[in-house]
Design a protein around this motif. Sequence first.
Motif, PDB file in Angstrom:
ATOM      1  N   ILE A 192      50.541  24.105  40.947  1.00 36.34           N
ATOM      2  CA  ILE A 192      49.854  23.211  41.529  1.00 36.34           C
ATOM      3  C   ILE A 192      48.942  24.496  41.923  1.00 36.34           C
ATOM      4  CG2 ILE A 192      48.552  21.628  43.417  1.00 36.34           C
ATOM      5  CD1 ILE A 192      50.919  19.874  43.263  1.00 36.34           C
ATOM      6  N   ILE A 193      49.171  25.098  42.392  1.00 33.37           N
ATOM      7  CA  ILE A 193      48.507  26.518  42.669  1.00 33.37           C
ATOM      8  C   ILE A 193      47.509  27.494  41.072  1.00 33.37           C
ATOM      9  CG2 ILE A 193      48.650  28.360  43.219  1.00 33.37           C
ATOM     10  CD1 ILE A 193      50.339  28.097  45.489  1.00 33.37           C
ATOM     11  N   ASN A 194      48.591  27.392  40.577  1.00 35.09           N
ATOM     12  CA  ASN A 194      48.033  27.727  38.480  1.00 35.09           C
ATOM     13  C   ASN A 194      46.554  26.725  38.632  1.00 35.09           C
ATOM     14  OD1 ASN A 194      49.270  29.849  38.828  1.00 35.09           O
ATOM     15  ND2 ASN A 194      51.097  28.972  37.896  1.00 35.09           N
ATOM     16  N   LEU A 195      46.691  25.693  38.968  1.00 39.21           N
ATOM     17  CA  LEU A 195      45.689  25.094  38.173  1.00 39.21           C
ATOM     18  C   LEU A 195      44.595  24.606  38.835  1.00 39.21           C
ATOM     19  CD1 LEU A 195      47.729  21.565  37.141  1.00 39.21           C
ATOM     20  CD2 LEU A 195      46.549  23.062  35.494  1.00 39.21           C
ATOM     21  N   ASN A 196      44.650  25.748  40.640  1.00 35.37           N
ATOM     22  CA  ASN A 196      43.478  25.223  40.994  1.00 35.37           C
ATOM     23  C   ASN A 196      43.029  26.461  41.437  1.00 35.37           C
ATOM     24  OD1 ASN A 196      42.933  22.001  42.201  1.00 35.37           O
ATOM     25  ND2 ASN A 196      45.507  22.548  42.133  1.00 35.37           N
ATOM     26  N   THR A 197      43.505  27.372  40.550  1.00 40.36           N
ATOM     27  CA  THR A 197      42.972  29.620  41.065  1.00 40.36           C
ATOM     28  C   THR A 197      41.763  29.505  40.047  1.00 40.36           C
ATOM     29  OG1 THR A 197      46.065  30.179  40.916  1.00 40.36           O
ATOM     30  CG2 THR A 197      43.112  31.389  40.682  1.00 40.36           C
ATOM     31  N   TYR A 198      41.201  29.691  40.484  1.00 35.82           N
ATOM     32  CA  TYR A 198      39.571  30.359  40.252  1.00 35.82           C
ATOM     33  C   TYR A 198      38.899  31.193  40.562  1.00 35.82           C
ATOM     34  CZ  TYR A 198      38.903  24.841  40.217  1.00 35.82           C
ATOM     35  OH  TYR A 198      39.089  23.707  39.071  1.00 35.82           O
ATOM     36  N   LYS A 199      38.338  32.147  39.850  1.00 34.91           N
ATOM     37  CA  LYS A 199      38.067  32.977  39.913  1.00 34.91           C
ATOM     38  C   LYS A 199      36.409  33.385  40.342  1.00 34.91           C
ATOM     39  CE  LYS A 199      40.889  35.005  37.176  1.00 34.91           C
ATOM     40  NZ  LYS A 199      41.961  36.070  37.253  1.00 34.91           N
ATOM     41  N   GLN A 200      36.462  34.278  41.869  1.00 32.41           N
ATOM     42  CA  GLN A 200      35.361  34.559  42.407  1.00 32.41           C
ATOM     43  C   GLN A 200      34.416  36.447  42.223  1.00 32.41           C
ATOM     44  OE1 GLN A 200      35.587  35.603  46.881  1.00 32.41           O
ATOM     45  NE2 GLN A 200      33.710  34.023  47.139  1.00 32.41           N
ATOM     46  N   ASN A 268      38.083  37.935  42.484  1.00 33.15           N
ATOM     47  CA  ASN A 268      38.987  37.899  43.242  1.00 33.15           C
ATOM     48  C   ASN A 268      39.012  36.579  42.672  1.00 33.15           C
ATOM     49  OD1 ASN A 268      39.230  40.270  45.331  1.00 33.15           O
ATOM     50  ND2 ASN A 268      36.794  39.125  45.319  1.00 33.15           N
ATOM     51  N   GLU A 269      40.845  36.517  42.968  1.00 32.30           N
ATOM     52  CA  GLU A 269      41.436  34.985  42.363  1.00 32.30           C
ATOM     53  C   GLU A 269      41.734  34.157  44.387  1.00 32.30           C
ATOM     54  OE1 GLU A 269      44.736  34.848  40.728  1.00 32.30           O
ATOM     55  OE2 GLU A 269      44.809  35.263  39.059  1.00 32.30           O
ATOM     56  N   VAL A 270      40.879  32.783  43.765  1.00 30.99           N
ATOM     57  CA  VAL A 270      41.234  32.152  44.882  1.00 30.99           C
ATOM     58  C   VAL A 270      41.457  31.351  44.559  1.00 30.99           C
ATOM     59  CG1 VAL A 270      38.994  32.544  45.760  1.00 30.99           C
ATOM     60  CG2 VAL A 270      38.867  31.614  44.163  1.00 30.99           C
ATOM     61  N   ASN A 271      42.576  30.057  45.248  1.00 27.85           N
ATOM     62  CA  ASN A 271      43.351  29.285  44.818  1.00 27.85           C
ATOM     63  C   ASN A 271      43.676  28.028  45.063  1.00 27.85           C
ATOM     64  OD1 ASN A 271      45.662  31.414  44.326  1.00 27.85           O
ATOM     65  ND2 ASN A 271      45.994  31.538  46.266  1.00 27.85           N
TER      66      ASN A 271
END
Length: 282
Positions: A192-200, A268-271
């Motif tokens: 779930i965390i990996n599927l919702n990780t985005y790049k800022q 930056n990675e945002v979860n």
Amino acid sequence: MIKNLKDIFMLLFGCLLVAFGTYFFLAPSHIAAGGISGAGIIVNTFFPNIPIGLFMICVEILLFIIGFIIIGPIFGGKTIFCSFSISLMILLMEKIYPTVKPFSSDTLMQLIFGVLICGAGMGIVFNKNASTGGTDIIAKIINKYTKISIGKCILIPDIVVAIAACAVLGIDKGMYAMLGILLNATIIDRVIINLNTYKQVAIISSNGKKIKDYIVEVLDRSATIYYAKGAYNNNNNEVITTILDRKQFLKLKEYIVKIDAKAFITVNEVNEVLGEGFSSII
């Protein structure tokens, strides 16, 4: 329409992983690693004439009604779709491969691969605001009111199944079941965390307008622009910031390299991202 079809495909893919991991890895080794599928394995051990898939359908009807009332019709609709899909997939597998032997004589290997496959599937399903039915509905209800991660919530009902596995299948199988439950909870949270990780992403470039247009028109994302003064030469710079998924970020990086190889980019990675275009804030 395309988004709905993609969601349905992802739900079916998640269900297939759960069904495959349960029937071909956990069930042949009599590993009841939590959930209704685990309970089905225990019942099937006592009553071989009761198919695991049929048992799951009967129990899931009851729990589905509870989830539909407490969590809501959208979750309920997706959950009934997933739970019956998994049960029917397992029934189909039982028809096609009525006699399944463990792939490995090592029970631990069967457990690890089975839980990896099932946990990945369950994580995909939970990420789409659904559940695979059974005790997962109980976990979702706990998650709704406590905000504890869904993986940890799954531990609560699954531990009950593990205790039953100890009593029915023996202490060794019960210990395997407990290990499987802990692995499953961890895998679900990580998926779930990996599927919702985005790049800022923050970009400073001499071709800022082209980059803005690419973000909006090609990637279909928005961006925020602010101005900053450089400390080295006191120049005023336009800074473009945006939030993208992994594939969009790779496309943007490739585009920037083509038009301005000297651009300055920070990432930056945002979860978790809430709001329009991302997950609902409610």
